[in-house]
Design a protein around this motif. Structure first.
Motif, PDB file in Angstrom:
ATOM      1  N   ASN A 113       0.794  -1.234   0.000  1.00 27.60           N
ATOM      2  CA  ASN A 113       0.000   0.000   0.000  1.00 27.60           C
ATOM      3  C   ASN A 113       0.827   1.285   0.000  1.00 27.60           C
ATOM      4  O   ASN A 113       0.349   2.351   0.430  1.00 27.60           O
ATOM      5  CB  ASN A 113      -0.964   0.035   1.198  1.00 27.60           C
ATOM      6  CG  ASN A 113      -2.065  -0.998   1.074  1.00 27.60           C
ATOM      7  OD1 ASN A 113      -2.602  -1.222  -0.008  1.00 27.60           O
ATOM      8  ND2 ASN A 113      -2.378  -1.659   2.187  1.00 27.60           N
ATOM      9  N   THR A 114       2.053   1.213  -0.518  1.00 26.68           N
ATOM     10  CA  THR A 114       2.870   2.418  -0.584  1.00 26.68           C
ATOM     11  C   THR A 114       3.905   2.289  -1.700  1.00 26.68           C
ATOM     12  O   THR A 114       4.351   1.174  -2.009  1.00 26.68           O
ATOM     13  CB  THR A 114       3.585   2.680   0.760  1.00 26.68           C
ATOM     14  OG1 THR A 114       4.255   3.944   0.708  1.00 26.68           O
ATOM     15  CG2 THR A 114       4.604   1.597   1.043  1.00 26.68           C
ATOM     16  N   PRO A 115       4.291   3.399  -2.335  1.00 26.66           N
ATOM     17  CA  PRO A 115       5.356   3.332  -3.337  1.00 26.66           C
ATOM     18  C   PRO A 115       6.673   2.880  -2.699  1.00 26.66           C
ATOM     19  O   PRO A 115       6.991   3.250  -1.566  1.00 26.66           O
ATOM     20  CB  PRO A 115       5.458   4.781  -3.839  1.00 26.66           C
ATOM     21  CG  PRO A 115       4.138   5.390  -3.522  1.00 26.66           C
ATOM     22  CD  PRO A 115       3.702   4.741  -2.247  1.00 26.66           C
ATOM     23  N   SER A 116       7.428   2.089  -3.446  1.00 27.30           N
ATOM     24  CA  SER A 116       8.737   1.605  -2.992  1.00 27.30           C
ATOM     25  C   SER A 116       9.747   1.938  -4.082  1.00 27.30           C
ATOM     26  O   SER A 116       9.875   1.216  -5.073  1.00 27.30           O
ATOM     27  CB  SER A 116       8.678   0.084  -2.743  1.00 27.30           C
ATOM     28  OG  SER A 116       9.942  -0.408  -2.358  1.00 27.30           O
ATOM     29  N   LEU A 117      10.472   3.041  -3.883  1.00 26.34           N
ATOM     30  CA  LEU A 117      11.299   3.594  -4.955  1.00 26.34           C
ATOM     31  C   LEU A 117      12.787   3.622  -4.624  1.00 26.34           C
ATOM     32  O   LEU A 117      13.567   4.314  -5.290  1.00 26.34           O
ATOM     33  CB  LEU A 117      10.825   5.019  -5.288  1.00 26.34           C
ATOM     34  CG  LEU A 117       9.342   5.167  -5.631  1.00 26.34           C
ATOM     35  CD1 LEU A 117       9.002   6.624  -5.878  1.00 26.34           C
ATOM     36  CD2 LEU A 117       8.976   4.304  -6.833  1.00 26.34           C
ATOM     37  N   ASP A 118      13.210   2.862  -3.626  1.00 28.72           N
ATOM     38  CA  ASP A 118      14.623   2.873  -3.234  1.00 28.72           C
ATOM     39  C   ASP A 118      15.539   2.436  -4.376  1.00 28.72           C
ATOM     40  O   ASP A 118      16.657   2.948  -4.508  1.00 28.72           O
ATOM     41  CB  ASP A 118      14.850   1.959  -2.022  1.00 28.72           C
ATOM     42  CG  ASP A 118      14.218   2.508  -0.753  1.00 28.72           C
ATOM     43  OD1 ASP A 118      13.902   3.725  -0.745  1.00 28.72           O
ATOM     44  OD2 ASP A 118      14.021   1.743   0.209  1.00 28.72           O
ATOM     45  N   ASN A 119      15.067   1.500  -5.180  1.00 24.89           N
ATOM     46  CA  ASN A 119      15.904   0.975  -6.269  1.00 24.89           C
ATOM     47  C   ASN A 119      15.543   1.560  -7.630  1.00 24.89           C
ATOM     48  O   ASN A 119      15.942   1.014  -8.664  1.00 24.89           O
ATOM     49  CB  ASN A 119      15.784  -0.552  -6.319  1.00 24.89           C
ATOM     50  CG  ASN A 119      16.306  -1.202  -5.052  1.00 24.89           C
ATOM     51  OD1 ASN A 119      17.337  -0.803  -4.515  1.00 24.89           O
ATOM     52  ND2 ASN A 119      15.588  -2.205  -4.556  1.00 24.89           N
ATOM     53  N   GLN A 120      14.795   2.658  -7.626  1.00 26.96           N
ATOM     54  CA  GLN A 120      14.391   3.281  -8.888  1.00 26.96           C
ATOM     55  C   GLN A 120      15.600   3.782  -9.659  1.00 26.96           C
ATOM     56  O   GLN A 120      16.508   4.399  -9.098  1.00 26.96           O
ATOM     57  CB  GLN A 120      13.439   4.446  -8.618  1.00 26.96           C
ATOM     58  CG  GLN A 120      12.855   5.086  -9.862  1.00 26.96           C
ATOM     59  CD  GLN A 120      11.943   6.255  -9.513  1.00 26.96           C
ATOM     60  OE1 GLN A 120      12.298   7.107  -8.698  1.00 26.96           O
ATOM     61  NE2 GLN A 120      10.767   6.292 -10.125  1.00 26.96           N
ATOM     62  N   ASP A 121      15.629   3.501 -10.968  1.00 35.63           N
ATOM     63  CA  ASP A 121      16.729   3.989 -11.795  1.00 35.63           C
ATOM     64  C   ASP A 121      16.750   5.512 -11.768  1.00 35.63           C
ATOM     65  O   ASP A 121      15.710   6.162 -11.874  1.00 35.63           O
ATOM     66  CB  ASP A 121      16.556   3.494 -13.236  1.00 35.63           C
ATOM     67  CG  ASP A 121      17.788   3.768 -14.075  1.00 35.63           C
ATOM     68  OD1 ASP A 121      17.848   4.860 -14.664  1.00 35.63           O
ATOM     69  OD2 ASP A 121      18.669   2.896 -14.141  1.00 35.63           O
ATOM     70  N   PRO A 122      17.946   6.115 -11.631  1.00 37.82           N
ATOM     71  CA  PRO A 122      18.054   7.582 -11.470  1.00 37.82           C
ATOM     72  C   PRO A 122      17.391   8.384 -12.576  1.00 37.82           C
ATOM     73  O   PRO A 122      16.897   9.486 -12.318  1.00 37.82           O
ATOM     74  CB  PRO A 122      19.570   7.812 -11.444  1.00 37.82           C
ATOM     75  CG  PRO A 122      20.144   6.529 -10.946  1.00 37.82           C
ATOM     76  CD  PRO A 122      19.257   5.448 -11.508  1.00 37.82           C
ATOM     77  N   GLN A 123      17.360   7.869 -13.806  1.00 37.85           N
ATOM     78  CA  GLN A 123      16.816   8.664 -14.905  1.00 37.85           C
ATOM     79  C   GLN A 123      15.313   8.876 -14.790  1.00 37.85           C
ATOM     80  O   GLN A 123      14.749   9.742 -15.468  1.00 37.85           O
ATOM     81  CB  GLN A 123      17.146   8.025 -16.244  1.00 37.85           C
ATOM     82  CG  GLN A 123      16.366   6.770 -16.574  1.00 37.85           C
ATOM     83  CD  GLN A 123      16.779   6.146 -17.891  1.00 37.85           C
ATOM     84  OE1 GLN A 123      17.822   5.501 -18.004  1.00 37.85           O
ATOM     85  NE2 GLN A 123      15.970   6.342 -18.906  1.00 37.85           N
TER      86      GLN A 123
END
Length: 270
Positions: A87-97
């Motif tokens: 139930n929440t965004p998980s963006l720790d590993n999101q590509d920088p671009q």
């Protein structure tokens, strides 16, 4: 006169092409993912420097029993674009671009709609995006093939008997055509300028023109077609522009392939 061997050979070639086409169609359906994951447009075109929506959602049957939705968007060969779990965004590993450029409605996610807005489109964004959506009622994967282009509506200026069209953003390199009221092609003076980012600007002048007539201006490439209808009158220029986006990547159709194979065989038999 063709020999029996040539006839048999050509027949076998056509059968092979047909069989290969059927296999390709079957594989394309097999690798688009579960039918529970759907998209309104699997081949969207993003206008560079603008925003584009990548559609991904669960089918109607699954939506009826949705809970505990999790979603992962990835760009094939690049990495994580967006993730939603617990139930929440998980963006720790999101590509920088992609940082700061992704918008997904949490309310829509809970209802099984994982459509993603990619802002400020860049040429480097082009590629295949995989949407994986799961819920208590089911889930699936689907690939979205994003293509990038630059396009804007032309503006028109009438000076004496010269009608000039100016377009400040176009990519890939476009072709320009002027047409009269009977859709006959007219000769014009057209100049294209490419900037450091590979984006073209276009200035095209049609002369002479009849100031009580109407004309059509077409600018197009393999991704986008813009058709402007231009009416001239005593008060100046009245123009309307309609855009048509390519529905799918250009490719040789199976029908064309069969036709070409058949022609090749006929040429061999003559």
């Amino acid at each position: 006169m063709a020999s029996l061997g040539q006839i048999i050979f050509c027949s076998m070639m056509v059968i092979i092409v047909i069989a290969a086409t059927i296999i390709i169609i079957i594989l394309s359906f097999a690798f688009t993912g579960s039918s529970e994951a759907l998209s309104l447009n699997r081949f969207p075109i993003g206008n560079i420097s603008r925003d584009v929506s990548l559609s991904c959602y669960l089918n109607r049957d699954v939506i009826a029993s949705v809970s505990r939705v999790s979603v992962t968007w990835e760009k094939v060969g690049v990495g994580l674009v967006y993730q939603f779990q617990d139930n929440t965004p998980s963006l720790d590993n999101q590509d920088p671009q992609f940082r700061g450029r992704i918008q997904v409605s949490t309310r829509d996610l809970i209802e099984g709609n994982a459509t993603m807005l990619l802002t400020d489109v860049r040429r480097s964004d082009e590629g295949t995006y995989k949407c994986s959506i799961r819920s208590s009622g089911g889930g699936g994967d689907i690939n979205i093939n994003l293509r990038t282009a630059a396009f804007s509506a032309p503006t028109f200026t009438l000076m004496g008997d010269a009608l000039t069209a100016a377009v400040n953003r176009w990519f890939p390199r476009p072709n320009v055509t002027w047409l009269d009221q009977e859709d006959q092609i007219l000769q014009a003076n057209t100049n294209l300028t490419e900037d450091s980012g590979g984006i073209f600007s276009v200035v095209s002048t049609l002369q002479p023109v009849n100031t009580s007539s109407s004309y059509s201006f077409r600018i197009e490439n393999n991704l986008v077609l813009a058709l402007a209808r231009v009416a001239l009158n005593d008060s100046g220029v009245d123009a309307t522009t309609a855009f048509t986006l390519s529905a799918a990547p250009p490719r040789v159709s199976s029908t064309s392939l069969i036709f070409v194979t058949g022609v090749a065989c006929l040429l061999q038999m003559t």
